[in-house]
Enzyme design. Structure first.
Site, short mmCIF file in Angstrom:
data_model
loop_
_atom_site.label_atom_id
_atom_site.label_comp_id
_atom_site.label_asym_id
_atom_site.label_seq_id
_atom_site.Cartn_x
_atom_site.Cartn_y
_atom_site.Cartn_z
N LYS A 14 -52.93 -36.97 31.79
CA LYS A 14 -53.78 -36.98 32.76
C LYS A 14 -53.39 -37.76 34.15
O LYS A 14 -53.35 -37.30 35.13
CB LYS A 14 -55.06 -37.74 32.18
CG LYS A 14 -55.88 -36.89 30.92
CD LYS A 14 -57.07 -37.85 30.52
CE LYS A 14 -56.81 -39.27 29.91
NZ LYS A 14 -55.68 -39.50 29.17
N ARG A 172 -56.03 -46.15 18.87
CA ARG A 172 -56.78 -45.56 20.00
C ARG A 172 -57.02 -43.82 19.90
O ARG A 172 -58.13 -43.41 20.01
CB ARG A 172 -55.90 -45.35 21.39
CG ARG A 172 -55.87 -46.86 21.78
CD ARG A 172 -54.59 -47.00 23.00
NE ARG A 172 -54.44 -46.31 23.85
CZ ARG A 172 -53.31 -46.18 24.70
NH1 ARG A 172 -52.14 -46.54 24.10
NH2 ARG A 172 -53.30 -45.27 25.64
P1 ADP Z 1 -52.58 -40.14 30.35
O1 ADP Z 1 -52.88 -40.40 31.60
O2 ADP Z 1 -53.16 -38.83 29.80
O3 ADP Z 1 -52.50 -41.19 29.09
P2 ADP Z 1 -49.67 -39.94 31.18
O4 ADP Z 1 -49.96 -39.28 32.40
O5 ADP Z 1 -49.49 -41.49 31.55
O6 ADP Z 1 -51.05 -39.67 30.03
O7 ADP Z 1 -48.59 -39.20 30.38
C1 ADP Z 1 -48.04 -39.92 29.18
C2 ADP Z 1 -46.59 -39.85 29.06
O8 ADP Z 1 -46.11 -38.60 29.11
C3 ADP Z 1 -45.54 -40.49 30.11
O9 ADP Z 1 -44.41 -41.19 29.60
C4 ADP Z 1 -45.50 -39.32 31.22
O10 ADP Z 1 -44.19 -39.46 31.86
C5 ADP Z 1 -45.18 -38.05 30.23
N1 ADP Z 1 -45.40 -36.84 30.55
C6 ADP Z 1 -46.82 -36.63 31.38
N2 ADP Z 1 -46.74 -35.09 31.30
C7 ADP Z 1 -45.64 -34.71 30.57
C8 ADP Z 1 -45.38 -33.24 30.51
N3 ADP Z 1 -45.90 -32.17 30.75
N4 ADP Z 1 -44.12 -33.21 29.69
C9 ADP Z 1 -43.52 -34.24 29.02
N5 ADP Z 1 -43.81 -35.43 29.37
C10 ADP Z 1 -45.03 -35.85 30.00
P1 AMP Z 2 -56.32 -45.60 29.83
O1 AMP Z 2 -55.19 -46.28 30.74
O2 AMP Z 2 -57.15 -44.40 30.19
O3 AMP Z 2 -55.43 -44.98 28.42
O4 AMP Z 2 -57.20 -46.56 29.18
C1 AMP Z 2 -57.09 -47.77 28.81
C2 AMP Z 2 -58.04 -48.25 28.10
O5 AMP Z 2 -59.04 -48.74 29.10
C3 AMP Z 2 -58.77 -47.43 26.68
O6 AMP Z 2 -57.83 -47.42 25.64
C4 AMP Z 2 -59.79 -48.12 26.75
O7 AMP Z 2 -59.80 -49.41 26.07
C5 AMP Z 2 -60.29 -48.62 28.44
N1 AMP Z 2 -60.98 -47.58 28.99
C6 AMP Z 2 -60.51 -46.75 30.04
N2 AMP Z 2 -61.64 -45.83 30.70
C7 AMP Z 2 -62.53 -46.06 29.62
C8 AMP Z 2 -63.50 -45.43 29.58
N3 AMP Z 2 -64.09 -44.38 30.53
N4 AMP Z 2 -64.72 -45.82 28.89
C9 AMP Z 2 -64.23 -46.84 27.98
N5 AMP Z 2 -63.26 -47.42 27.86
C10 AMP Z 2 -62.29 -47.10 28.63
#
Ligand code: ADP
Ligand code: AMP
Length: 218
Positions: A14, A172
């Protein structure tokens, strides 16, 4: 107003996609997790309230997440829209967002669900590195920075999140996936959800998302 919501499990991509899409659309990337982490770093009252929930992989209470995001969306740079990343994560959050937008005569333009299987989520999170300044996301293998340990975009230092350790990642996923599926249902019922296969390359996922954003929802 163009307001898109990114829905997906932790590690689905995301943040990676939201940063690209926000630049493409010229709207801010609003990431709830980043806002909470900034509050913790700044040792604000909100930071103290959310720290314990985040540390154990739980969602923070809806009321705090809703207040944080609605406050952020009221800032001038979000007047024309935003890419929301990590919010809403529960049905009450989705309903609160709808109600707040309705008061402004607006609504969610589209919800983009990025689907990735659990094994791949675990792999991605264990190799994730984030930048300190803005939370730009990298991966040790799949998406390494040009200079090791340095963000390509803003030059800040890269770090690994405490809650990306395997034990917390499992907590998580266990706690956060059931409410996430309710958010998927919420937007499916409204006919504005597009599901994309998140197990393609970053570039391919971006292409599919951009196409979905410029087409009416299926
Ligand atoms: P989220 O915001 O949903 O938690 P991230 O955007 O931080 O996820 O992505 C999680 C990990 O996966 C990061 O290390 C990122 O660089 C990697 N990543 C994101 N999209 C892809 C993809 N399409 N293929 C491989 N690795 C990816
Ligand atoms: P993220 O960076 O999106 O993975 O969020 C990190 C952590 O922040 C999550 O594991 C939750 O503990 C908290 N968090 C982020 N967004 C929300 C949300 N919309 N509602 C509740 N908790 C959240």
């Amino acid at each position: 107003m163009r307001l898109f919501v990114m829905v997906g499990a932790p590690g689905a991509g995301k943040g990676t996609q939201a940063a690209i899409l926000a630049r493409a659309l010229g709207v801010p990337h609003v990431a709830s997790g980043e806002l909470f982490r900034a509050a913790i770093r700044g040792e604000t009252p909100l930071g103290r309230q959310v720290q314990e929930f985040m540390g154990r992989g739980a969602l923070v209470p809806d009321e705090l997440a809703i207040r944080l995001i609605l406050h952020r969306l009221a800032e001038p740079d979000a007047a024309d829209g935003a890419i929301l990343d990590g919010f809403p994560r529960t049905r009450p959050q989705a309903a609160a967002l709808d109600a707040a937008l309705a008061r402004r005569g607006a609504k969610v333009t589209g919800a983009l669900y990025v689907g990735v299987r659990e094994q791949e989520l675990l792999r991605r999170l264990s190799g994730r590195w984030l930048c300190r300044a803005e939370g730009h996301s990298y991966h040790a293998v799949d998406h390494p920075p040009v200079r090791p340990g340095v963000c390509d975009i803003d030059g800040s230092e890269l770090y690994q999140r405490d809650d990306d350790r395997p034990a917390t990642v499992r907590a998580r996923l266990e706690r956060q996936l059931p409410p996430m599926y309710e958010v998927v249902d919420h937007y499916t019922e409204r006919g504005i959800l597009t599901a994309v296969d998140g197990e393609q390359s970053i570039e391919q996922v971006t292409e599919v998302l951009l196409r979905a954003m410029t087409q009416p929802a299926r």
